[in-house]
Write an enzyme that holds these catalytic residues in place. Structure first.
Site, PDB file in Angstrom:
ATOM      1  N   ASP A  26      59.528  47.858  35.103  1.00 55.47           N
ATOM      2  CA  ASP A  26      58.653  47.264  34.092  1.00 55.47           C
ATOM      3  C   ASP A  26      57.212  47.568  34.471  1.00 55.47           C
ATOM      4  OD1 ASP A  26      60.703  46.159  32.563  1.00 55.47           O
ATOM      5  OD2 ASP A  26      60.628  44.239  33.599  1.00 55.47           O
TER       6      ASP A  26
ATOM      7  N   ASP B 164      62.379  47.519  26.599  1.00 54.45           N
ATOM      8  CA  ASP B 164      62.310  46.115  26.191  1.00 54.45           C
ATOM      9  C   ASP B 164      61.644  45.995  24.821  1.00 54.45           C
ATOM     10  OD1 ASP B 164      63.360  45.408  28.692  1.00 54.45           O
ATOM     11  OD2 ASP B 164      61.389  44.964  29.536  1.00 54.45           O
TER      12      ASP B 164
END
Length: 157
Positions: free
Chosen positions: A114, A128
């Protein structure tokens, strides 16, 4: 021929996701943060063993199984979606590409890379984002598109 559009757009999402994660891993150390707009938006390398927004940390095996199930369900359901339902097919491509992108990370590294960090929100990635946008559009279709509920709801079986 019917599923090629979904696979194509899903692969575009997957490629953008994997390329961005490669760039982050190649140029940053875990927890390193680069301010783009100081205090508002940073690029921060996080190794996430949970789900979106870092919930349920350490449940990699569970999320691997869930991701595989989602991918298989989309592939199965896709055969029933007519070509003229372009928005629904696009939604499926977003979710398929996003699920595949995070699944690849879980298989390769045991965590998801991330890096988008808005400081008031958990750190996330392109996969995401694709999943969330896809689910929001799907919720809209379910709630407001009469053709959707008629074709795929109880009366459409």
């Amino acid at each position: 021929m019917r599923i090629l559009d979904v696979i194509f757009y899903g692969l575009l999402v997957l490629a953008a996701d994997q390329l961005s994660k490669y760039i982050i891993r190649a140029n940053m150390e875990p927890h390193e943060s680069l301010p783009i707009i100081k205090g508002i938006f940073h690029i921060t390398y996080v190794q996430n063993t949970g789900a979106a927004f870092s919930i349920l940390q350490g449940k990699t095996y569970f999320f691997t199984i869930v991701s595989l199930a989602i991918i298989l369900a989309i592939i199965f359901f896709l055969r029933k979606v007519p070509p003229e339902k372009r928005l629904l097919r696009f939604v499926m491509a977003l979710v398929l590409g996003g699920a595949a992108g995070n699944l690849i990370d879980r298989f390769r590294f045991g965590y998801v890379v991330d890096f988008f960090d808005f400081r008031i929100w958990p750190v996330f990635n392109i996969a995401d984002s694709a999943i969330v946008v896809g689910v929001i559009i799907l919720a809209y279709l379910i709630a407001f598109d009469p053709g959707f509920s008629g074709q795929y709801g109880k009366s459409g079986r």
